[in-house]
Design a protein around this motif. Sequence first.
Motif, PDB file in Angstrom:
ATOM      1  N   ALA A 237       1.062  -1.302   0.051  1.00 48.85           N
ATOM      2  CA  ALA A 237      -0.076  -0.065  -0.047  1.00 48.85           C
ATOM      3  C   ALA A 237       0.750   1.365   0.013  1.00 48.85           C
ATOM      4  N   LEU A 238       0.448   2.267  -0.843  1.00 50.44           N
ATOM      5  CA  LEU A 238       1.055   3.684  -0.635  1.00 50.44           C
ATOM      6  C   LEU A 238       1.060   4.129   0.677  1.00 50.44           C
ATOM      7  N   HIS A 239       2.082   4.773   0.901  1.00 57.01           N
ATOM      8  CA  HIS A 239       2.304   5.299   2.181  1.00 57.01           C
ATOM      9  C   HIS A 239       2.170   7.171   2.404  1.00 57.01           C
ATOM     10  N   ARG A 240       1.053   7.473   2.782  1.00 61.79           N
ATOM     11  CA  ARG A 240       1.134   8.968   2.814  1.00 61.79           C
ATOM     12  C   ARG A 240       1.765   9.823   4.103  1.00 61.79           C
ATOM     13  N   GLY A 241       1.652   8.890   5.259  1.00 61.49           N
ATOM     14  CA  GLY A 241       1.957   9.883   6.609  1.00 61.49           C
ATOM     15  C   GLY A 241       0.792  10.326   6.969  1.00 61.49           C
ATOM     16  N   ALA A 242       0.906  10.666   8.425  1.00 60.81           N
ATOM     17  CA  ALA A 242      -0.281  11.174   9.325  1.00 60.81           C
ATOM     18  C   ALA A 242      -0.517  12.444   8.610  1.00 60.81           C
ATOM     19  N   HIS A 243       0.263  13.447   8.071  1.00 61.78           N
ATOM     20  CA  HIS A 243       0.121  14.903   7.542  1.00 61.78           C
ATOM     21  C   HIS A 243       0.575  14.971   6.257  1.00 61.78           C
ATOM     22  N   GLY A 244       0.442  13.926   5.446  1.00 62.15           N
ATOM     23  CA  GLY A 244       1.041  14.103   4.163  1.00 62.15           C
ATOM     24  C   GLY A 244       2.532  14.193   3.783  1.00 62.15           C
ATOM     25  N   LEU A 245       3.279  13.984   4.927  1.00 56.63           N
ATOM     26  CA  LEU A 245       4.564  14.291   5.022  1.00 56.63           C
ATOM     27  C   LEU A 245       5.742  12.942   4.377  1.00 56.63           C
ATOM     28  N   SER A 246       5.148  11.907   3.786  1.00 54.88           N
ATOM     29  CA  SER A 246       5.671  10.918   3.811  1.00 54.88           C
ATOM     30  C   SER A 246       6.547  11.128   2.309  1.00 54.88           C
ATOM     31  N   GLY A 247       7.986  10.709   2.445  1.00 55.27           N
ATOM     32  CA  GLY A 247       8.692  10.531   0.882  1.00 55.27           C
ATOM     33  C   GLY A 247       9.349  11.905   0.785  1.00 55.27           C
ATOM     34  N   GLU A 248       9.695  12.468   2.025  1.00 54.80           N
ATOM     35  CA  GLU A 248      10.515  13.690   1.831  1.00 54.80           C
ATOM     36  C   GLU A 248      11.942  13.570   2.066  1.00 54.80           C
ATOM     37  N   PHE A 249      12.459  12.626   1.259  1.00 53.40           N
ATOM     38  CA  PHE A 249      13.819  12.072   1.396  1.00 53.40           C
ATOM     39  C   PHE A 249      14.820  13.314   0.961  1.00 53.40           C
ATOM     40  N   GLY A 250      14.508  14.179   0.277  1.00 51.72           N
ATOM     41  CA  GLY A 250      15.352  15.439  -0.073  1.00 51.72           C
ATOM     42  C   GLY A 250      15.639  15.860   1.099  1.00 51.72           C
ATOM     43  N   HIS A 251      15.232  16.026   2.199  1.00 45.18           N
ATOM     44  CA  HIS A 251      15.151  16.855   3.329  1.00 45.18           C
ATOM     45  C   HIS A 251      15.836  15.918   4.490  1.00 45.18           C
ATOM     46  N   ILE A 252      16.420  14.813   3.989  1.00 40.85           N
ATOM     47  CA  ILE A 252      17.169  14.068   5.015  1.00 40.85           C
ATOM     48  C   ILE A 252      18.698  14.938   5.234  1.00 40.85           C
ATOM     49  N   THR A 253      19.323  14.695   5.856  1.00 39.86           N
ATOM     50  CA  THR A 253      20.673  15.491   6.172  1.00 39.86           C
ATOM     51  C   THR A 253      21.716  14.567   5.547  1.00 39.86           C
ATOM     52  N   ALA A 254      22.272  15.005   4.429  1.00 38.31           N
ATOM     53  CA  ALA A 254      23.147  14.189   3.805  1.00 38.31           C
ATOM     54  C   ALA A 254      24.797  14.734   3.864  1.00 38.31           C
ATOM     55  N   GLU A 255      24.649  16.070   4.321  1.00 36.58           N
ATOM     56  CA  GLU A 255      26.022  16.627   4.308  1.00 36.58           C
ATOM     57  C   GLU A 255      25.917  17.651   5.719  1.00 36.58           C
ATOM     58  N   PRO A 256      25.980  17.219   6.837  1.00 38.63           N
ATOM     59  CA  PRO A 256      26.088  18.210   8.138  1.00 38.63           C
ATOM     60  C   PRO A 256      26.835  19.312   7.884  1.00 38.63           C
ATOM     61  N   GLY A 257      26.302  20.424   8.296  1.00 38.87           N
ATOM     62  CA  GLY A 257      26.956  21.930   7.950  1.00 38.87           C
ATOM     63  C   GLY A 257      26.866  22.431   6.574  1.00 38.87           C
ATOM     64  N   GLY A 258      26.354  21.735   5.609  1.00 40.07           N
ATOM     65  CA  GLY A 258      26.329  22.010   4.342  1.00 40.07           C
ATOM     66  C   GLY A 258      25.534  23.271   3.930  1.00 40.07           C
TER      67      GLY A 258
END
Length: 400
Positions: A237-258
């Motif tokens: 099943a497609l997962h939307r999240g409680a507030h429609g925020l699922s899938g925001e992988f682009g805002h996972i920290t990839a470069e601390p202090g970047g």
Amino acid sequence: MPHDQESPLARLRRGHEELVLGLLRTHGPLSRGELGRLTGLSRTTLYDIVAVLVDSGAVVAAPPAGTERRRGRPVETLSLHPGAGQAIGIDFARRAVHVAAVNVAHEVIGSASAPHTEGLGWQERVDLAGRLVGGLAGGTLRLGALSGVGVGVVGPVNGAAATPPGGSPARDDGAPLRHGDLSVLLRKRFGVPVLLDNNTRLAALAEATWGAAAGVQDVLYLRLSHGVGGGLVVGGALHRGAHGLSGEFGHITAEPGGRRCSCGKDGCLETVASIGAVLDAHPGSDDLGAFLAALPGDPGARRVLAEAGARVGTVLAAVCNAIGPDVTVLGGELADAGPALFAPVERALSAHLMPVSRPRIDLRPASLGEAGGALGAIALVLHESPLLTRYPAPDPVEGT
């Protein structure tokens, strides 16, 4: 009469009609006897419902082939009328509009795309979508037969403002356009209900329905474009999240202090693996097509892409360790780089995954291209994909 003003008997009848139509969409042509077994309706009720659907043109009845005829009255098969209804999907990406249309039999009528300048106002983007839709199927698309419009937009869909990238508001009073306002613009244009959701999450739905991960129960999808985002299919099943925020992988920290991200944080994956970030890291590059064409003979370009791929793989590994997908799908224009991107992504995935998971890596390129988000938006209208069985409807918006 609006649905909420219908009598209980009318709602029951409409529910029976939708049940019959849904079974014909899912199973294809069926006899009345087969429909009776699948619906559990009495013979009298079913025949009455079928008669109404045939009279309205939504369903067509056809006799069996001559070789199938037996003694007695021939057994008719019932199927959806391909021209009885159509659904449109529109993906309002950051710098382009993508559209697709299907008929009620789930046959793709056509798809089209057009780029636009960053920050184009919403009215202009809706007008562009209207022109693209008007050109589908050689201009033969019957807008009067539309059953709905599914729409993908950038960012969370939870009532927040839908200001185009670049900050160009569309309302006359200068206020940012909200999703409800966008829905009103689209309803005025097409005259049918509108459903909105995040466009990359809809692309994930499309890839898991018709694309690279069709039939897979657990899918992680990541799109690398002018923005970075994705979607999750968990347990089929497609997962939307409680507030429609699922899938925001682009805002996972990839470069601390970047670098500062548009979301307000520092060092997000989007700041190192979006199209703009990759081009900024390669002096002299301002066009993705030229950058990709230069890869074979440009060590600097390959190094930039390898660094971005390593960041992508590291973030994907963190999500994979948490979710445990069967398949990871990588899409977006940057994925057109092919092995120059996929190889470093897979190396980082392997390095950061738990050892027990490494032999199970299944990284696939997306297969639906620019039409993915629009095709996923169509699924919202059709409500037929099994992937949506536990997926909450997008937030209601004014004007639908």
